[in-house]
Design a protein around this motif. Structure first.
Motif, PDB file in Angstrom:
ATOM      1  N   VAL A  70      83.109  31.310  24.635  1.00  0.00           N
ATOM      2  CA  VAL A  70      84.289  30.466  24.499  1.00  0.00           C
ATOM      3  C   VAL A  70      85.469  31.356  24.126  1.00  0.00           C
ATOM      4  CG1 VAL A  70      85.340  28.532  23.255  1.00  0.00           C
ATOM      5  CG2 VAL A  70      82.884  28.504  23.741  1.00  0.00           C
ATOM      6  N   SER A 129      86.476  28.900  29.161  1.00  0.00           N
ATOM      7  CA  SER A 129      85.063  29.227  29.338  1.00  0.00           C
ATOM      8  C   SER A 129      84.838  29.656  30.775  1.00  0.00           C
ATOM      9  CB  SER A 129      84.174  28.028  28.988  1.00  0.00           C
ATOM     10  OG  SER A 129      84.497  26.910  29.808  1.00  0.00           O
ATOM     11  N   ARG A 175      77.672  25.337  24.537  1.00  0.00           N
ATOM     12  CA  ARG A 175      79.102  25.622  24.645  1.00  0.00           C
ATOM     13  C   ARG A 175      79.892  24.330  24.876  1.00  0.00           C
ATOM     14  NH1 ARG A 175      80.161  27.855  30.183  1.00  0.00           N
ATOM     15  NH2 ARG A 175      79.858  25.634  30.558  1.00  0.00           N
TER      16      ARG A 175
END
Length: 298
Positions: free
Chosen positions: A144, A278, A287
């Motif tokens: 991220v 991302s 995530r």
């Protein structure tokens, strides 16, 4: 290469020391089980059981294999369970790359909420410029990114705006314009500017240049810095003025004042975005849970 199925069958026979009972536990007929154990013995090269018409006993090789088989199968089962938890987004490891976010309380609220929600997840943090974050995400070294607009084409990344931060003028406390409640950018055409280097954050740098150009001038940049905190320190030391996100005023730095810009014809340039990014080629439920937490709190 020994199949795990053979190892599991061996363990049951070793625990029961009786082929018929072991076959019942395994829900299979006895002859195929006996054949499986013989194949395992052939692969190892040594007998694992001493058999006669009445008893079944483990050999020394069988005893040695039983201990290792328990370890191997236990580790395999835990690995499968861990993989499933990662796939469900409830365990694993995330690497978060970020610009300086000490002045964004919503980000820290999001981290606290995420830790409460999924305490088994390990988070690692890398402080990096926007340009560095793009490279980390594209290489897979980060999961991220918390960044400004990259200012370059990034087809492999998904970039989502979390908030807009107004751009304000930062002046030395003794500057004549510090007495104003707001500052016209046109009045700063003759000032010396301190900025972060373009190579470290092309999008934000170019936005500030476009903002000044819209006010009729090109800024005279006398100092460049890696971090905005350093930019603020140089302003405090009297090296020039700066244009920075208003949220940095929360740092409470002495000897500088923040003043809002009077509305410009280029309204769309007077705020800067904080984005979450991302790599869209990677599937990661964990995530995705983290990003959803950011959406709710930042």
């Amino acid at each position: 290469m020994i199949e795990t199925r053979l190892l599991r069958q061996f363990v049951v026979v070793a625990e029961e020391l009786h082929f018929s009972r072991a076959a019942e536990r395994l829900h299979m007929a006895q002859p195929p089980l006996s054949q499986a154990i013989r194949r395992l013995e052939e692969q190892i090269g040594y007998p694992l059981f001493v058999r006669d018409k009445r008893t079944v006993e483990l050999t020394s090789a069988g005893l040695a294999l039983l201990g290792k088989a328990h370890e191997l199968l236990g580790a395999l089962d835990e690995s499968v369970a861990y993989t499933r938890r990662v796939a469900q987004g409830i365990e694993g490891h995330l690497v978060v790359a970020m610009i300086s976010l000490s002045h964004y309380p919503g980000f820290w609220r999001a981290l606290s909420a995420f830790r409460t929600q999924i305490p088994a997840v390990e988070l690692s943090f890398i402080e990096a410029t926007t340009k560095e974050q793009v490279e980390l995400l594209e290489s897979g070294e980060a999961d991220v990114g918390m960044m400004r607009c990259p200012g370059t084409t990034t087809p492999s990344l998904t970039i989502e705006r979390l908030l807009l931060d107004p751009i304000q003028v930062v002046l030395p406390a003794a500057h004549p314009l510090a007495a104003n409640t707001a500052v016209r950018l046109e009045d700063m055409s003759n000032e010396s500017f301190v900025m972060s280097a373009r190579a470290l954050g092309q999008g934000f740098h170019d936005q500030l240049l476009a903002l000044c150009k819209g006010a009729g001038f090109s800024p005279r940049i006398v100092q460049q810095a890696r971090q905005i905190q350093t930019v603020l320190g140089l302003v405090a030391a009297g090296y020039g003025v700066a244009l920075v996100p208003a949220s940095f005023e929360r740092l409470g730095l002495q000897d500088v004042v923040f003043r809002p810009l009077q509305h410009s014809a280029l309204e769309e340039l007077t705020s800067v975005a904080l984005n979450v990014a991302s790599n869209n080629s990677v599937v990661s439920p964990l995530r995705d849970v983290f990003i959803e937490t950011l959406r709710r709190h930042v």
